[in-house]
Design a protein around this motif. Structure first.
Motif, PDB file in Angstrom:
ATOM      1  N   ALA A  99      10.305  -2.480   0.437  1.00 35.64           N
ATOM      2  CA  ALA A  99      11.264  -3.311  -0.302  1.00 35.64           C
ATOM      3  C   ALA A  99      10.641  -4.651  -0.693  1.00 35.64           C
ATOM      4  O   ALA A  99      10.867  -5.144  -1.809  1.00 35.64           O
ATOM      5  N   GLY A 153      10.467   0.581   5.898  1.00 33.01           N
ATOM      6  CA  GLY A 153      11.035   0.483   4.553  1.00 33.01           C
ATOM      7  C   GLY A 153      11.169  -0.959   4.098  1.00 33.01           C
ATOM      8  O   GLY A 153      11.261  -1.226   2.895  1.00 33.01           O
ATOM      9  N   GLY A 158      15.864  -2.971   3.114  1.00 33.07           N
ATOM     10  CA  GLY A 158      14.693  -2.346   3.720  1.00 33.07           C
ATOM     11  C   GLY A 158      14.808  -2.381   5.225  1.00 33.07           C
ATOM     12  O   GLY A 158      14.998  -3.445   5.809  1.00 33.07           O
ATOM     13  N   TYR A 185       8.279  -4.033  -3.636  1.00 30.86           N
ATOM     14  CA  TYR A 185       9.013  -3.777  -4.875  1.00 30.86           C
ATOM     15  C   TYR A 185       9.616  -5.078  -5.412  1.00 30.86           C
ATOM     16  O   TYR A 185       9.541  -5.350  -6.621  1.00 30.86           O
ATOM     17  N   LEU A 193      10.117   4.514  -4.975  1.00 33.82           N
ATOM     18  CA  LEU A 193      11.307   3.671  -5.139  1.00 33.82           C
ATOM     19  C   LEU A 193      11.520   3.358  -6.615  1.00 33.82           C
ATOM     20  O   LEU A 193      12.659   3.416  -7.120  1.00 33.82           O
ATOM     21  N   ALA A 206      15.567   1.198   0.467  1.00 30.93           N
ATOM     22  CA  ALA A 206      14.223   1.764   0.376  1.00 30.93           C
ATOM     23  C   ALA A 206      14.050   2.777   1.501  1.00 30.93           C
ATOM     24  O   ALA A 206      14.525   2.567   2.622  1.00 30.93           O
ATOM     25  N   GLU A 243      11.856   9.788   1.669  1.00 33.02           N
ATOM     26  CA  GLU A 243      10.510   9.559   1.157  1.00 33.02           C
ATOM     27  C   GLU A 243       9.715  10.858   1.139  1.00 33.02           C
ATOM     28  O   GLU A 243      10.070  11.844   1.800  1.00 33.02           O
TER      29      GLU A 243
END
Length: 310
Positions: free
Chosen positions: A141, A137, A133, A144, A117, A61, A95
């Motif tokens: 993660a 990040g 992650g 997600y 993502l 991520a 990103e």
């Protein structure tokens, strides 16, 4: 005095000895080959992603301060790309507002990062994969993995946290420290004088060498604009995935430096208490971002290999 001169006899000719050519060991192998491509986010923002290596996938991520074209040469990130792509197809992306992705994105929220993502893995056609992650990040993660349990086989977090600095700040000192981050970015990010940016280097890489600090300074300047740096830090401060962390259902490995100067170990411990079926591995390091030369990096690699082999 009278003397007789006698010429020196010619020196015998010795056979030539073949001396093998001595070459220095290759301490810094060339960066791995990578393929960079682009996809569109749900709101039309262009996202850059890169694939390096072959084998089963490992997705990272996005986290702050990356640049797909520069990372494979930067001492800050190149060992991450090199070593994590050695046995796998390592997938990472910049990103929005950072690196090779669109710098002028209008929307800049945590939910946008999670949706980005989703866009990257969908564009690659990945159905099920392990997810890594790092730093902020890690929260992306976690979100997600909680929202797409059927897609994430394993979750690996490093230097991650469930709450941003503004959310978790309880004392006046913590609140002032969070505000100082923003002020340093506003005042010093775009200056030629690296003094302001070195405050971040001292937190992310306190044990780094002069080379590491110089590389980190270059990374900061190359990856994003001063305006976006402030936007990132403001949004990081608002992160709160505590409830989502409780919904993660895949096996989770959490690694965290014991003396992390940017995100103290207690926030890694909090994640381990929130995520079911998780295991915490403290690393013997002061760095928020692990360097290639420290022993903790080899522990990190070995732990990932063992965890993903199950």
């Amino acid at each position: 005095f009278v003397g007789t001169l006698i010429a020196d006899a010619p020196a015998p000719v010795m056979p030539a000895i073949a001396v093998p050519e001595i070459t220095e060991p290759d301490d810094d192998p060339p960066p791995p080959r990578q393929h960079i491509a682009f996809c569109k986010a749900a709101d039309g923002v262009r996202l850059a992603y890169a694939v390096a290596g072959e084998g089963p996938p490992l997705v990272r991520a996005a986290n702050w301060m990356t640049h797909l074209g520069y990372d494979i040469e930067s001492p800050v990130w190149k060992h991450w790309v090199r070593d994590l792509s050695e046995k796998r197809r390592f997938i990472r992306y910049d990103e929005r507002g950072c690196g090779l992705s669109d710098r002028d994105a209008t929307d800049f929220t945590f939910d946008d990062w999670v949706a980005d993502l989703e866009s990257v893995v969908d564009s690659l056609g990945l159905e099920r994969f392990p997810l890594l992650g790092v730093s902020q990040g890690g929260a992306v993660a976690v979100a997600y993995a909680a929202r797409h349990p059927e897609r994430v086989s394993h979750l690996v977090l490093c230097g991650a946290y469930a709450q941003g600095r503004a959310v978790r700040a309880s004392s006046e000192d913590e609140k002032r420290a969070a505000a100082l981050d923003l002020e340093l970015a506003r005042v010093g990010w775009g200056r030629d004088d690296p003094a302001f940016r070195q405050v971040f280097a001292a937190q992310f890489l306190p044990d780094g060498s002069r080379t590491d600090w110089a590389a980190f300074d270059q990374l900061q300047r190359r990856t994003t604009s001063p305006e976006n740096a402030v936007r990132f830090l403001e949004e990081f401060g608002r992160i709160d995935v505590r409830e989502l962390a409780r919904e993660v259902s895949c096996p989770t490995l959490i690694m965290h430096s014991r003396d992390d100067h940017r995100v103290p170990l207690r926030f890694g411990e909090e994640l381990a208490s929130l995520i079911p079926d998780s295991r915490l591995v403290p690393l013997s390091s002061n760095n928020h971002l692990l360097t290639a030369s420290e022993p903790a990096w080899q522990v990190f690699r070995a732990e990932i290999d063992a965890f993903l082999a199950v």
